[in-house]
Design an enzyme around this catalytic site. Structure first.
Site, PDB file in Angstrom:
ATOM      1  N   SER A 228     -26.795  20.512 -22.563  1.00 57.01           N
ATOM      2  CA  SER A 228     -26.416  21.597 -21.681  1.00 57.01           C
ATOM      3  C   SER A 228     -27.279  22.838 -21.969  1.00 57.01           C
ATOM      4  O   SER A 228     -28.505  22.769 -21.877  1.00 57.01           O
ATOM      5  CB  SER A 228     -24.912  21.884 -21.809  1.00 57.01           C
ATOM      6  OG  SER A 228     -24.451  22.725 -20.782  1.00 57.01           O
TER       7      SER A 228
ATOM      8  N   GLU B 204     -22.687  14.832 -12.532  1.00 58.23           N
ATOM      9  CA  GLU B 204     -22.575  16.157 -13.139  1.00 58.23           C
ATOM     10  C   GLU B 204     -22.529  17.248 -12.067  1.00 58.23           C
ATOM     11  O   GLU B 204     -23.203  17.176 -11.056  1.00 58.23           O
ATOM     12  CB  GLU B 204     -23.766  16.427 -14.055  1.00 58.23           C
ATOM     13  CG  GLU B 204     -23.840  15.497 -15.242  1.00 58.23           C
ATOM     14  CD  GLU B 204     -24.850  15.962 -16.264  1.00 58.23           C
ATOM     15  OE1 GLU B 204     -24.667  17.060 -16.818  1.00 58.23           O
ATOM     16  OE2 GLU B 204     -25.836  15.228 -16.500  1.00 58.23           O
TER      17      GLU B 204
ATOM     18  N   HIS C 273     -20.618  15.928 -16.911  1.00 57.79           N
ATOM     19  CA  HIS C 273     -21.444  16.716 -17.823  1.00 57.79           C
ATOM     20  C   HIS C 273     -21.087  16.505 -19.296  1.00 57.79           C
ATOM     21  O   HIS C 273     -21.960  16.228 -20.127  1.00 57.79           O
ATOM     22  CB  HIS C 273     -21.327  18.191 -17.451  1.00 57.79           C
ATOM     23  CG  HIS C 273     -22.273  19.088 -18.181  1.00 57.79           C
ATOM     24  ND1 HIS C 273     -23.641  18.976 -18.074  1.00 57.79           N
ATOM     25  CD2 HIS C 273     -22.048  20.122 -19.043  1.00 57.79           C
ATOM     26  CE1 HIS C 273     -24.224  19.900 -18.821  1.00 57.79           C
ATOM     27  NE2 HIS C 273     -23.283  20.605 -19.419  1.00 57.79           N
TER      28      HIS C 273
END
Length: 281
Positions: free
Chosen positions: A166, A222, A264
């Site tokens: 991320s 995601e 995610h």
């Protein structure tokens, strides 16, 4: 650029905005590694999580993978994961907190400066947070944090890998482009290129010519935190295009893996079975 569809290596994670760490790995029987923790009083204070292989190191020293958001990385880590990393030192670089993610600190540390100087500025996405401290954090990471992590360990300096998920994946790309001498390999997992795609493209355009191994993994379900609507059906187009462009200029050898069915947070642990062999290769 090599693209592959990878098997389902991940599992559903907790709400990473609020989750507390449990760190069950430290209570497990881990046949392959010895585990420990230490706190380093530099900057805001960091916690290092270490998994060191049992047995004799190679003549040149152990290869090592540095994992950002170390609190979360080691919260998801299992003995089975480490069995795939026999012969690899695994270092989680986290913060001195009981949460999986220190949101304000990681935003500051993992986002790139925009221009000369220290580059610190208010975060244009998250009210009340500061951004742009990636240069300073890279100095800490490759300086006192690395020294603390590797103290007393025989490490092969030519086989250091940086892993980030991320915002950590965003920092990993920044490190590759702006500080290529810091690590030999880079694994960017679901990198948050959306945070400032124009800035990352400027950094890429200014990067020195180099060819360092780069692994990118992302899910096909995601979406950005807080966004409305159902998850998308396919990997983030901006990330796919950025990696494709990066492979042409400045020429980094990129391989990209799409993790089917992964949202995610799932790509964090879902990447372990890719990242550990990558760090050992």
């Amino acid at each position: 650029m090599t693209v592959s569809q990878s098997r389902d290596f991940g599992h559903v994670g907790p709400d990473h905005a609020r989750a507390q760490t449990r760190l069950r790995i430290f209570d497990d029987d881990v046949p392959t590694h010895d585990l420990s923790q230490k706190v380093v009083r530099v900057g805001p204070g960091y916690r290092l999580f270490l998994a060191v292989p049992k047995g004799q190191p190679p003549a040149a020293g152990w290869p090592v993978i540095y994992m950002l958001d170390g609190n979360a990385a080691f919260d998801f880590l299992t003995a089975d994961h480490l069995a795939q990393a026999a012969g690899l030192v695994v270092v989680g670089v986290g913060y001195d907190t009981e949460r999986q993610f220190a949101r304000e600190l990681r935003t500051l540390d993992f986002t790139a400066p925009d221009g000369p100087g220290d580059g610190l500025r208010p975060d244009h996405v998250h009210d009340g947070r500061m951004a742009g401290g990636a240069g300073m954090f890279h100095d800490r990471l490759t300086g006192p944090l690395r020294a603390a992590a590797e103290a007393g360990l025989p490490i092969d300096p030519a086989r250091r890998t940086l892993w980030g998920h991320s915002f950590g994946g965003l920092f990993t790309l920044y490190a590759l482009l702006a500080h290529p001498a810091g690590f030999a390999r880079h694994a960017a997992i679901s990198p948050s290129i959306w945070w400032d795609e124009d800035l990352m493209r400027r950094i890429a355009a200014q990067a020195d010519q180099a060819s360092l191994p780069l692994l990118v993994a992302l899910g096909d379900r995601e979406k950005r935190s807080g966004s409305d609507g159902p998850p998308p059906d396919g990997p983030a187009p901006a990330t796919m295009q950025f990696v494709a462009d990066l492979a042409r200029h400045p020429g980094h050898a990129a391989q990209i893996h799409v993790l089917p069915g992964h949202v995610h947070i799932q790509t964090l642990a879902g990447s372990f079975a890719l990242a550990f062999p990558f760090a050992l290769s």
